[in-house]
Design a protein around this motif. Sequence first.
Motif, PDB file in Angstrom:
ATOM      1  N   ASP A 207       0.834  -1.209   0.000  1.00 48.19           N
ATOM      2  CA  ASP A 207       0.000   0.000   0.000  1.00 48.19           C
ATOM      3  C   ASP A 207       0.868   1.259   0.000  1.00 48.19           C
ATOM      4  O   ASP A 207       0.578   2.219  -0.722  1.00 48.19           O
ATOM      5  N   ILE A 208       1.919   1.243   0.795  1.00 53.41           N
ATOM      6  CA  ILE A 208       2.793   2.426   0.867  1.00 53.41           C
ATOM      7  C   ILE A 208       3.399   2.706  -0.511  1.00 53.41           C
ATOM      8  O   ILE A 208       3.417   3.850  -0.980  1.00 53.41           O
ATOM      9  N   CYS A 209       3.891   1.651  -1.155  1.00 49.73           N
ATOM     10  CA  CYS A 209       4.537   1.852  -2.468  1.00 49.73           C
ATOM     11  C   CYS A 209       3.524   2.348  -3.488  1.00 49.73           C
ATOM     12  O   CYS A 209       3.835   3.220  -4.314  1.00 49.73           O
ATOM     13  N   THR A 210       2.307   1.810  -3.442  1.00 51.46           N
ATOM     14  CA  THR A 210       1.266   2.259  -4.369  1.00 51.46           C
ATOM     15  C   THR A 210       0.946   3.730  -4.120  1.00 51.46           C
ATOM     16  O   THR A 210       0.926   4.546  -5.059  1.00 51.46           O
ATOM     17  N   ASP A 211       0.729   4.086  -2.851  1.00 53.31           N
ATOM     18  CA  ASP A 211       0.370   5.474  -2.529  1.00 53.31           C
ATOM     19  C   ASP A 211       1.449   6.451  -2.977  1.00 53.31           C
ATOM     20  O   ASP A 211       1.152   7.546  -3.451  1.00 53.31           O
ATOM     21  N   ARG A 212       2.682   6.045  -2.811  1.00 54.12           N
ATOM     22  CA  ARG A 212       3.805   6.934  -3.119  1.00 54.12           C
ATOM     23  C   ARG A 212       4.225   6.907  -4.585  1.00 54.12           C
ATOM     24  O   ARG A 212       5.092   7.677  -5.012  1.00 54.12           O
ATOM     25  N   GLY A 213       3.708   5.915  -5.333  1.00 48.04           N
ATOM     26  CA  GLY A 213       4.117   5.765  -6.736  1.00 48.04           C
ATOM     27  C   GLY A 213       5.566   5.299  -6.863  1.00 48.04           C
ATOM     28  O   GLY A 213       6.260   5.616  -7.835  1.00 48.04           O
ATOM     29  N   ILE A 214       6.029   4.543  -5.865  1.00 49.07           N
ATOM     30  CA  ILE A 214       7.392   4.005  -5.953  1.00 49.07           C
ATOM     31  C   ILE A 214       7.332   2.505  -6.229  1.00 49.07           C
ATOM     32  O   ILE A 214       6.277   1.885  -6.097  1.00 49.07           O
ATOM     33  N   VAL A 215       8.462   1.951  -6.620  1.00 54.85           N
ATOM     34  CA  VAL A 215       8.462   0.597  -7.183  1.00 54.85           C
ATOM     35  C   VAL A 215       8.791  -0.436  -6.096  1.00 54.85           C
ATOM     36  O   VAL A 215       9.823  -0.342  -5.428  1.00 54.85           O
ATOM     37  N   LEU A 216       7.903  -1.414  -5.952  1.00 61.63           N
ATOM     38  CA  LEU A 216       8.142  -2.492  -4.994  1.00 61.63           C
ATOM     39  C   LEU A 216       8.753  -3.681  -5.738  1.00 61.63           C
ATOM     40  O   LEU A 216       8.154  -4.211  -6.685  1.00 61.63           O
ATOM     41  N   ILE A 217       9.947  -4.057  -5.314  1.00 57.61           N
ATOM     42  CA  ILE A 217      10.674  -5.155  -5.974  1.00 57.61           C
ATOM     43  C   ILE A 217      10.791  -6.320  -4.999  1.00 57.61           C
ATOM     44  O   ILE A 217      11.325  -6.167  -3.899  1.00 57.61           O
ATOM     45  N   PHE A 218      10.285  -7.481  -5.405  1.00 56.34           N
ATOM     46  CA  PHE A 218      10.526  -8.704  -4.622  1.00 56.34           C
ATOM     47  C   PHE A 218      11.660  -9.464  -5.290  1.00 56.34           C
ATOM     48  O   PHE A 218      11.564  -9.825  -6.472  1.00 56.34           O
ATOM     49  N   ASP A 219      12.715  -9.697  -4.555  1.00 59.07           N
ATOM     50  CA  ASP A 219      13.797 -10.565  -5.038  1.00 59.07           C
ATOM     51  C   ASP A 219      13.374 -11.996  -4.718  1.00 59.07           C
ATOM     52  O   ASP A 219      13.474 -12.454  -3.581  1.00 59.07           O
ATOM     53  N   GLU A 220      12.876 -12.680  -5.767  1.00 53.22           N
ATOM     54  CA  GLU A 220      12.406 -14.062  -5.587  1.00 53.22           C
ATOM     55  C   GLU A 220      13.397 -15.047  -6.208  1.00 53.22           C
ATOM     56  O   GLU A 220      13.003 -16.093  -6.734  1.00 53.22           O
ATOM     57  N   VAL A 221      14.659 -14.672  -6.135  1.00 55.43           N
ATOM     58  CA  VAL A 221      15.694 -15.542  -6.707  1.00 55.43           C
ATOM     59  C   VAL A 221      15.654 -16.927  -6.048  1.00 55.43           C
ATOM     60  O   VAL A 221      15.881 -17.941  -6.702  1.00 55.43           O
ATOM     61  N   GLN A 222      15.300 -16.984  -4.772  1.00 52.56           N
ATOM     62  CA  GLN A 222      15.203 -18.288  -4.113  1.00 52.56           C
ATOM     63  C   GLN A 222      13.772 -18.777  -3.960  1.00 52.56           C
ATOM     64  O   GLN A 222      13.532 -19.968  -3.879  1.00 52.56           O
ATOM     65  N   THR A 223      12.824 -17.840  -3.901  1.00 54.06           N
ATOM     66  CA  THR A 223      11.469 -18.260  -3.512  1.00 54.06           C
ATOM     67  C   THR A 223      10.539 -18.588  -4.686  1.00 54.06           C
ATOM     68  O   THR A 223       9.501 -19.212  -4.485  1.00 54.06           O
ATOM     69  N   ALA A 224      10.922 -18.193  -5.894  1.00 55.53           N
ATOM     70  CA  ALA A 224       9.999 -18.338  -7.034  1.00 55.53           C
ATOM     71  C   ALA A 224       9.837 -19.787  -7.481  1.00 55.53           C
ATOM     72  O   ALA A 224      10.605 -20.654  -7.110  1.00 55.53           O
ATOM     73  N   PHE A 225       8.817 -19.995  -8.282  1.00 57.49           N
ATOM     74  CA  PHE A 225       8.573 -21.255  -8.990  1.00 57.49           C
ATOM     75  C   PHE A 225       8.249 -22.414  -8.047  1.00 57.49           C
ATOM     76  O   PHE A 225       8.699 -23.542  -8.251  1.00 57.49           O
ATOM     77  N   GLY A 226       7.484 -22.103  -7.014  1.00 54.47           N
ATOM     78  CA  GLY A 226       6.920 -23.191  -6.224  1.00 54.47           C
ATOM     79  C   GLY A 226       7.620 -23.511  -4.931  1.00 54.47           C
ATOM     80  O   GLY A 226       7.045 -24.191  -4.079  1.00 54.47           O
TER      81      GLY A 226
END
Length: 387
Positions: A207-226
């Motif tokens: 919500d904070i990133c949306t309100d501020r118009g800033i970019v939220l980046i999730f580093d899913e290098v380990q968590t992605a794909f299941g």
Amino acid sequence: MNFEEIKNMEDQYQLNTYKKLPLAVERGEGVYVYDTNNKKYLDLYGGHAVALIGHSHPRVVNAISEQAKRLIFYSNVVYLEIRAKASKAIINVAPSDMTKVFFCNSGTEANETAMKIARKFTGKQTIIAMKNSFHGRTIGSLSATSLGNYRKQFSPLIEAFKFVQFGNINEIESALDDDTAGVILEPIQSMAGVEIADEQYYKTLRDICTDRGIVLIFDEVQTAFGRTGSWFFGDKIGVIPDIITTAKGIGGGIPIGAVLINEDISKTIKQGEHGSTFGGGPIAAAALLANIEVIRENNLVYNAEKVGNYIFDNLKDIPVVKDVKGRGLLIGIELNDDAVKVRDFLIGRGIITGTSAKKNTLRLLPPITLKENDLRIFFESLKEYKM
Ligand SMILES: Cc1ncc(COP(=O)(O)O)c(C=O)c1O
């Protein structure tokens, strides 16, 4: 060559940047690898979270060898059917807000890309990152990394980073200013000892990133794909960042990184603003496509959650185990002893595990093809460990 010969040669010629386990792996099959003496190891480390669907999965082997016979490489200066299919496949499994992918070769390159895009999209410079984060070793990603000694001796790094406590919204709010371009975080801090925040934290951050118009980046290098029991971390809790970075296991063992970007941001990126020679090359694209098919057809996302829960349950009454953290098959085991000692004991028993930045925390990052039956030797060995 025997182990000593391999070790001596590698130590003589390879730059001495890695502390290695005392074994030479010769081949791998599923959740097991075999050393030069044909000793079998249960791989709960997954070659550093890379062997997501097991070692040398036949579907990946077939896909890359068939592709290699047709075309090993051509860059993004031409169209490739296999890249087109891989792009579509990864966007199809990504959260629906993600409409475009940028392919690169590693986790650190994916994070560099995401941070460049955040700066360009907002016209601002500062990125808020987390204390105890790990995002990679190249200068930009290293500048976002605060964990341990990785930064030491490489200063000055890029200064436009602010570090806040993971899980603490107040610290994010205090760090925000007119020059904030975005926030980067590993939704589960793996290297830091598998730390996870409250669901509400991710929601408020969104919500904070949306309100501020800033970019939220999730580093899913380990968590992605299941790995954590959903294709991407935020799927289950309904928190979708603006950019997701991935690498490690997404290519079934072949080096590939992918940056997933939402429509609002991706439509602002113009030709020539970013690139990577090898990004989305045909072998990597074929591997990615095969990997996605294997995960989907075998319901491995569900398997990761199921087997992860089984591990949590079975670790409860083992004396050396103090606490268990994580989600799905990204697990941190807090021990009543030194993690290196326990890891070395387990190697002797034919089980590979990982350590972390926390002295007493052992990490499991196994293939998500792991079955309950594979794990008996692991629980028995841990029970037999003498503190
Ligand atoms: C969360 C996270 N981000 C980024 C990286 C860097 O990935 P690579 O080593 O592929 O550059 C890693 C590697 O361990 C990681 O765990």
